[in-house]
Design a protein around this motif. Structure first.
Motif, PDB file in Angstrom:
ATOM      1  N   LYS A 166      97.723 -22.902   5.898  1.00 25.72           N
ATOM      2  CA  LYS A 166      96.566 -22.877   6.793  1.00 25.72           C
ATOM      3  C   LYS A 166      95.910 -21.494   6.797  1.00 25.72           C
ATOM      4  CE  LYS A 166      95.217 -24.133  11.518  1.00 25.72           C
ATOM      5  NZ  LYS A 166      95.699 -24.607  12.846  1.00 25.72           N
TER       6      LYS A 166
ATOM      7  N   VAL B 135     106.489 -15.994  12.964  1.00 27.07           N
ATOM      8  CA  VAL B 135     106.823 -16.069  11.541  1.00 27.07           C
ATOM      9  C   VAL B 135     108.201 -15.448  11.296  1.00 27.07           C
ATOM     10  CG1 VAL B 135     106.191 -15.185   9.248  1.00 27.07           C
ATOM     11  CG2 VAL B 135     104.418 -16.108  10.769  1.00 27.07           C
TER      12      VAL B 135
ATOM     13  N   VAL C 192      99.007 -13.257   7.065  1.00 29.27           N
ATOM     14  CA  VAL C 192      99.823 -13.549   8.244  1.00 29.27           C
ATOM     15  C   VAL C 192     100.471 -12.261   8.729  1.00 29.27           C
ATOM     16  CG1 VAL C 192     100.338 -15.911   7.487  1.00 29.27           C
ATOM     17  CG2 VAL C 192     101.944 -14.072   6.947  1.00 29.27           C
TER      18      VAL C 192
ATOM     19  N   ALA D 171     104.106 -18.814  15.479  1.00 26.75           N
ATOM     20  CA  ALA D 171     104.243 -19.866  14.461  1.00 26.75           C
ATOM     21  C   ALA D 171     105.422 -20.734  14.854  1.00 26.75           C
ATOM     22  CB  ALA D 171     104.467 -19.269  13.075  1.00 26.75           C
TER      23      ALA D 171
ATOM     24  N   ASP E  57     103.515 -24.696   6.047  1.00 29.56           N
ATOM     25  CA  ASP E  57     102.246 -25.182   6.613  1.00 29.56           C
ATOM     26  C   ASP E  57     101.439 -24.034   7.209  1.00 29.56           C
ATOM     27  OD1 ASP E  57     102.968 -27.741   5.911  1.00 29.56           O
ATOM     28  OD2 ASP E  57     103.660 -28.315   7.920  1.00 29.56           O
ATOM     29  N   HIS E  58     102.130 -23.097   7.843  1.00 32.26           N
ATOM     30  CA  HIS E  58     101.462 -21.965   8.486  1.00 32.26           C
ATOM     31  C   HIS E  58     100.757 -21.084   7.447  1.00 32.26           C
ATOM     32  CE1 HIS E  58     100.904 -19.146  11.848  1.00 32.26           C
ATOM     33  NE2 HIS E  58     101.162 -18.182  10.978  1.00 32.26           N
TER      34      HIS E  58
END
Length: 271
Positions: free
Chosen positions: A114, A73, A60, A66, A110-111
């Motif tokens: 994924k 983020v 990330v 996000a 969740d980010h």
């Protein structure tokens, strides 16, 4: 450390505490340091550290989208995404207010899950808990990375040493996490009311000149950490060269507001 014995006076069924320096030297402990306590929001610094590992691994980027529209983020880590406290509802545009948000950390989990194709609880275990030897710390699969962690003082001492002298992350990343993100934003510090400014780093609250506050009157403005509604806290005071973990099994309330600052002041005086 005699100061740690002050937890005997806390109106709680069980409490444990410890102080650790950056080199991992445990200066003192008191109480059942192997006892597992619910962490509540002291889960957040652990989760944030895992997110930062994901950032350094390239899974990330801090400034990638996000959460709500316009949020990144970085916004989620610093409670500036605009998400409400405990529901996935947008309260303000990203970057305009410091809205402390459990929902934001759930979106973060969740980010990362994924992006890495690994459930966040498992990613946390692999990225942070296992390398640090935190075998008694657990976030169940499907549990909230904002507030559902369980740990011991013995384990959190290892994390507090890591944050002071990073091995899992580049020290520059940790320095950024302990620096104010979007200085000057106002907001409510849960349990302590409106703060202006309500400074925060990446997953860690920064003391600065907040008043009232859960740390001590002698805590340096550079002090950072987190407290939890389960009656738990972890602070790192770079000026003192030490960190303190205290866990209890009574929900945060007036007892903690009254007991925690003099406890911290006594610990700092003894250091």
């Amino acid at each position: 450390m005699q100061s740690l014995a002050l937890i005997e006076n806390w109106p709680v069924p069980t409490a444990a505490a410890a102080v650790v320096r950056a080199d991992g030297t445990v200066v003192g402990t008191h109480g059942p340091t192997e006892h597992r306590f619910a962490l509540a929001s002291v889960t957040k610094p652990l989760a944030a550290y895992a997110v930062l590992v994901a950032y350094e691994e390239g899974a990330v980027e801090l400034d990638e989208p996000a959460g709500p529209e316009g949020s990144t983020v970085r916004h989620l880590l610093a409670h500036t995404s605009g998400l409400a406290f405990d529901e996935h509802r947008v309260m303000s545009p990203a970057g305009t207010r410091r809205l402390y948000s459990n929902a934001g950390f759930e979106v973060l989990g969740d980010h990362v899950a994924k992006a890495t194709d690994i459930p966040f609880a498992e990613y946390l275990r692999q990225a942070v808990l296992e390398p640090l030897g935190m075998g008694s710390t657990l976030l169940d699969g499907g549990a909230s990375p904002a507030k559902d962690g369980v740990s011991t003082v013995d384990d959190l001492v290892k994390f507090a040493a890591e944050v002071q002298a990073p091995r899992l992350l580049d020290p520059r990343t940790v320095a950024e996490a302990m620096s104010v993100v979007q200085p000057g934003l106002k907001g409510v510090l849960p349990g302590y009311g409106h703060q202006s400014p309500n400074d925060w780093g990446l997953g860690f609250e920064i003391r600065d000149s907040k008043s009232p506050h859960w740390t001590g009157s002698s805590s340096s403005p550079r002090t950072f950490g987190h407290f939890g509604q389960a009656g738990t806290f972890l602070w790192v005071d770079p000026d003192a060269g030490a960190a303190c973990v205290a866990l209890a099994d009574r929900a945060f309330g007036p007892w903690a507001v009254e007991a925690w600052p003099p406890f911290t002041d006594a610990v700092l005086a003894e250091l």
